[in-house]
Scaffold this active site. Sequence first.
Site, PDB file in Angstrom:
ATOM      1  N   GLU A 268      50.833 -13.478  40.633  1.00  0.00           N
ATOM      2  CA  GLU A 268      49.822 -13.395  39.574  1.00  0.00           C
ATOM      3  C   GLU A 268      50.452 -13.833  38.268  1.00  0.00           C
ATOM      4  OE1 GLU A 268      47.902  -9.701  38.782  1.00  0.00           O
ATOM      5  OE2 GLU A 268      47.330  -9.333  40.877  1.00  0.00           O
ATOM      6  N   GLU A 323      35.709 -10.877  35.676  1.00  0.00           N
ATOM      7  CA  GLU A 323      35.184  -9.799  36.512  1.00  0.00           C
ATOM      8  C   GLU A 323      34.675  -8.668  35.620  1.00  0.00           C
ATOM      9  OE1 GLU A 323      37.836  -9.036  40.054  1.00  0.00           O
ATOM     10  OE2 GLU A 323      39.045 -10.571  39.047  1.00  0.00           O
ATOM     11  N   LYS A 326      35.840  -4.642  35.844  1.00  0.00           N
ATOM     12  CA  LYS A 326      37.224  -4.180  35.770  1.00  0.00           C
ATOM     13  C   LYS A 326      37.381  -3.224  34.596  1.00  0.00           C
ATOM     14  CE  LYS A 326      40.694  -6.294  37.172  1.00  0.00           C
ATOM     15  NZ  LYS A 326      41.911  -7.097  37.365  1.00  0.00           N
ATOM     16  N   GLU A 332      41.004  -7.457  30.303  1.00  0.00           N
ATOM     17  CA  GLU A 332      40.977  -7.283  31.757  1.00  0.00           C
ATOM     18  C   GLU A 332      39.761  -7.945  32.392  1.00  0.00           C
ATOM     19  OE1 GLU A 332      43.089  -5.886  34.030  1.00  0.00           O
ATOM     20  OE2 GLU A 332      44.540  -5.885  32.395  1.00  0.00           O
TER      21      GLU A 332
END
Length: 488
Positions: A268, A323, A326, A332
């Site tokens: 990541e 997203e 999250k 985030e």
Amino acid sequence: MALPGRLRALILAVALPLLFLSASEAGTVGINYGRVANDLPNPAAVVQLMKQQGIAQVKLYDTEPTVLRALANTGIKVVVALPNEQLLAAASRPSYALAWVRRNVAAYYPATQIQGIAVGNEVFASAKNLTAQLVPAMTNVHAALARLSLDKPVKVSSPIALTALAGSYPPSAGVFREDLAQAVMKPMLDFLAQTGSYLMVNAYPFFAYSGNADVISLDYALFRPNAGVLDSGSGLKYYSLLDAQLDAVFTAVSKLGNYNAVRVVVSETGWPSKGDAKETGAAAANAAAYNGNLVRRVLSGNAGTPRRPDADMDVYLFALFNENQKPGPTSERNYGVFYPNQQKVYDVEFVLGGNSAGGGGSSGKDNGGLGWQDNGGVNAGNAPAGAGGGVKATSTGEAWCVANAMAGEERLQKALDYACGPGGADCKAIQPGAACFEPNTMVAHASYAFNDYYQRKGRTIGTCDFAGAAYVVNQAPKMGKCELPSTV
């Protein structure tokens, strides 16, 4: 430093094709496909998007059947995950691990090209009570693969966060936490070496920069030209924060034994396009610069670090989508390259040459057919001054081509020789005594030559990369008293 005469140009015209890396010598770039959201496209549409963008590798956070079925017969390589919640069962019951592999791997392979299993994710940070179960779980999952004759094509690893390090600055002081070093990391590294697997590392320069923006240069964090940071312990100089983070890991690994054969995969890494007021640096332009420059660097075979300069690097960008469910700060929910409606948050290519959908490719003819291409620079309308990145090149507005100091002097010299020789750039201004001889540095001279070449070629895609030795900026570079023209 520039090419002195025609003879050398003739020699280079013949020899230079041998000096640049082929695609087979470069690393690979994949994407993390997370689904903590309620507004994402269906898996079939997501897979189609990945194919359109030239994304050839994807890392998942589970084994969702609809996703694995959608990936079947696409040629996209897949890493699946055994979630932290299942670690205890997999560690304590070999039969559970075998059933899990049968159900989630063997049932889909080889139509779905599963190449790896991430056992847990950042266990030391997010599931500390399971730390002791990690390596036993990895061992049981591998044994299950071996029983099903899948242990050769499918490797087992576990992503670790940089919080596994007790020290990371300078990189030569990298060391694992005392509670992890002998108890977990050494057994894990032994396992990875014995099974021919790799160490997965989640590395985010954004966090280090955002929390220390007063002492860390943004250019240093975004792979842009900078003065560099000297590691007094090793004598190595760093021009990239990610390099420094990875070399801290390499150093920590070396203190546990000889594990040079264990590759590191960046499982990541990414940069948020938006953040809270206190999240310094969270912006779409910076995300474009970070991810774009990283992609170009990896795919051009220039991903080695000062400690391991010849290492290829496989990288999974985080993440495919923003997203919306999250938890945590705004950042985030804003790491995605794409919005849920499949529009790009910013423009970044996943292949050299801009060959993904909507991007223009390069035939390589402008560089003498040498077999290396450019994936473009910054689109002047969408990126800030000096953003860099793997974004499409532009023929409107002001743009310059500058040298990438991280490429190293040897690679810069080869590219400089080509630009001033077969490439046809006018390099008289960087000869001794001429207007742009000072500053007399490789980066300055190469920037002048690359920019002249780029301008003469009409700033088209395929004219500012030099195998990762150059990239485009949209603010006039400062080269002492020398001004680089934005036209010729």
